[in-house]
Design an enzyme around this catalytic site. Structure first.
Site, short mmCIF file in Angstrom:
data_model
loop_
_atom_site.label_atom_id
_atom_site.label_comp_id
_atom_site.label_asym_id
_atom_site.label_seq_id
_atom_site.Cartn_x
_atom_site.Cartn_y
_atom_site.Cartn_z
N ASP A 14 3.68 14.20 15.38
CA ASP A 14 4.00 14.03 13.96
C ASP A 14 2.72 14.12 13.13
OD1 ASP A 14 5.74 13.75 11.84
OD2 ASP A 14 5.68 11.57 11.86
N LEU A 26 0.81 -1.21 0.00
CA LEU A 26 0.00 0.00 0.00
C LEU A 26 0.85 1.26 0.00
CD1 LEU A 26 -2.76 -0.94 2.61
CD2 LEU A 26 -3.01 -0.83 0.13
#
Length: 651
Positions: A458, A339
């Site tokens: 993040d 993916l």
């Protein structure tokens, strides 16, 4: 700390040593973060000392169970002490006395903690824990010896457990059962179960059933231990409790067991030879076992991929998947199932046998920070449940393999759409506004509404996944940090994140807080609105830093220049409100940034008027760019928008 693998190998050999020193060390302990910390010399600390000191009093009930509380909310302290029923009262008091002294030292200033000795358990909390069946946190170890008849062992242990569970649950003030039995290999099995006596019969039975179902790693082993706050289970092939307390196995089980071996008479001369053989063989066997154990210890110590690197994972062991299951689900991690790829490693699509679709993050063997990220993500995300957070289904640890198994989110990540000129044309304002508000709700949950306080550290477009209805889900918690609920900020020498999204106080000084995430969220809003990355904004042939461009147009009242041209015809008032909120979130002064509670209210139109922003942080254009370029010249750190890890030297 000795790894669980090594402990499992050495445990039978050093049982006598462990019993002799049980008054001096815990088998294991947990310091729970969710209730927060107490301060020195506070009312809570005073109440805790009073409760724990009373544990060693002679008024302790003979059943080896102690429960008491002290004080008034919010400084009330609840404590439970429990000993094995077969332990003598003096030994029980001694064990609890030592644990009441040691546990607060191991968990300084924590409002909730639990520790297990070989013969007693101690826990305290700022919430009521009496009469409540709890199976978290959980501690277990197993012996390293395999049995010859795995199915036979499994059948006997299951039958013993079923009868002992009923006996313990209906045991009145004891809630305890112990058995000895003959194993298929003719060794003697010693099995024990126990609940805290204040539990109801049903709660005790359910607690034991749950922990027994969580121990598949015991299959094929000749010993194992599981401790939880409310019940425990243990079996060994050597006596670890006073066998006079053991009841006989039920008739239906006893009749199915093999008969005990018949003793063989040995004549006088033969007996002498036997004694001589024993004198020679026993020391040789012990020496050999010690040599093997030392070799195992040295090997584990040298290995970078041992269980010590992910210490703490055992608390969520019920989420563990077999590697073979995931390998099958991903067609042996085939390229066709790939993916994407990030700082952690490669992500694969998979299908479990029950047809459930999964996404599997496979830790790169070359990742320097991988084990830390892996442990962090498992322990944090397993405790979080929200529609705007990606759901962790489980993990896998086998050899050098580190896998994280997530729900499959079909529409990839936000950056896949908004940074592509063709794809973002199909994402209208209604979808983008839905995504912005969803991210805000997810952050609000992390900062305020979950039982933990999480700083993501993040937050960026590539870490926002989109489900089938384009609902956003915050992902990748490898860099996240957990705060206690009243903690304001933290400091670190290891600055991690992605260039452009980091707040100035974090990038420059290593200071992070919930307002660090707010800064990143502000950047995301501007990216979603403009359809361009934070690092640059293309205006014809010119390229400019997005925050500078946004502020210049805000100041000159030409903010519509910032809006993605494909959004023309959308509700301009709503878009301008989002730009204003985005600029507020990226203020240089931490105190000028709103909380996520205020952000959600502003996005929903429930906070008016919205404060007027001032010039946002502009340090990114000079200081950090030069600092980052130096890092890239001298290290392997990756700082582009495709990665999750940036190492900067705080000034």
């Amino acid at each position: 700390m000795i790894s669980s693998t090594l402990l499992a190998v050495l445990y039978p050999m050093f049982t006598l040593i462990a019993q002799a020193t049980a008054q001096q060390m815990f088998l294991y302990h947990f310091c729970l973060d969710s209730p927060g910390n107490y301060t020195a010399n506070s009312t809570y600390e005073t109440n805790l000392k009073v409760v724990l000191s009373s544990i060693s009093s002679n008024s302790l009930a003979e059943i080896g169970f102690y429960a008491n509380s002290k004080g008034q909310d919010p400084d009330k302290v609840y404590a439970i002490g429990l000993c094995r029923v077969d332990v003598k009262q003096d030994d029980c008091l001694g064990c609890l006395k030592n644990s009441s002294s040691l546990l607060p030292q191991l968990c300084p200033n924590r409002k909730e903690a639990i520790g297990w000795y070989d013969s007693c358990m101690l826990r305290f909390s700022n919430r009521s824990i009496f009469g409540i069946a709890e199976t978290y946190p959980q501690f277990y170890i197993w012996d390293g010896h395999n049995v010859s008849d795995e199915d036979g062992y499994k059948r006997i242990l299951q039958t013993l457990f079923d009868s002992m569970k009923s006996e313990a649950a209906s045991g009145g003030s004891h809630k305890f059962a112990a058995r000895t039995s003959i194993a298929p290999d003719l060794s003697t099995l010693y099995v024990l179960v126990q609940c805290t006596p204040e539990l109801s019969d049903v709660d005790c039975s359910n607690c034991l059933t749950i922990i027994y179902s969580r121990t598949p790693q015991f299959v094929g082993k000749d010993g194992g231990i599981t401790y939880t706050p409310s019940c425990n289970y243990r079996f060994q092939t050597y006596p670890f409790f006073n066998v006079t307390y053991a009841t006989s196995p039920p008739p239906f089980l006893a009749s199915s067991l093999p008969p005990p071996p018949v003793p063989i008479a040995i004549a006088g001369k033969e007996r002498k030879k036997t004694r001589t053989a024993i004198v020679i063989v026993v020391p040789s066997v012990i020496a050999m076992m010690l040599t093997i154990s030392i070799c195992i210890f040295v090997r584990i110590k040298k290995s970078k991929d041992n269980f010590e690197t992910v210490e703490g994972i055992k608390s969520v062991e019920s989420l563990r998947y077999d590697f073979s299951t995931i390998r099958t689900a991903t067609n042996n991690f085939s390229d066709a199932n790939k993916l994407g790829k990030g700082g952690f490693g490669i992500v694969y699509k998979g299908n479990l046998l029950n047809e459930q679709k999964i996404a599997v993050k496979r830790l790169s063997k070359n990742s320097q920070q991988g084990d830390l990220e892996f442990k962090n993500e498992v322990l944090l995300v397993a405790k979080l449940q929200h529609r705007n957070l990606v759901r962790l289904l489980g993990f896998c640890l086998e050899g050098n393999e580190r896998l994280l198994i997530y729900e499959f989110v079909p529409n990839r990540s936000l950056d896949y759409y908004i940074f592509d000129p063709m794809k973002r044309a199909h994402i209208n304002w209604e979808w983008r506004y839905k995504i912005i508000r969803g991210i805000a709700r997810g952050l609000l949950y992390l900062h305020e509404d979950s039982r933990l306080r999480i700083i993501h550290r993040d937050l960026k477009a590539s870490n926002i996944l989109l489900d089938a209805e384009m609902n956003p889900k915050i992902s990748d918690f490898g860099m996240a940090r957990m705060f206690v609920l009243d903690q304001i900020e933290g400091n670190t020498n290891r600055i991690v994140g992605t260039y452009g999204y980091m707040a100035p106080e974090y990038a420059m000084l290593g200071q992070f807080s919930i307002k660090s995430d707010v800064f990143s969220f502000g950047v995301l809003i501007l990216e979603v609105l403009s359809g361009q990355k934070i690092t640059h904004f293309h205006d014809g042939e010119n390229s400019e830093y997005l925050l500078s461009y946004a502020w210049k147009n805000w100041r000159e009242e030409t903010t519509s220049n910032l809006i993605d041209p494909t959004l023309s015809g959308g509700p301009i008032t709503e878009m301008l409100r989002c730009i204003k909120i985005g600029l507020l979130c990226v203020q240089e002064n931490v105190s000028d940034r709103p909380s996520m509670t205020s952000v959600v209210l502003m996005l929903n139109g429930n906070l008016d008027p919205i404060p007027t922003p001032t010039q946002p942080a502009s340090f990114m254009q000079s200081n950090i760019v030069s600092s980052t370029s130096v890092q890239n010249d001298n290290s392997s750190s990756v700082t582009n928008n495709e990665a999750s890890i940036t190492e900067l030297c705080p000034r």
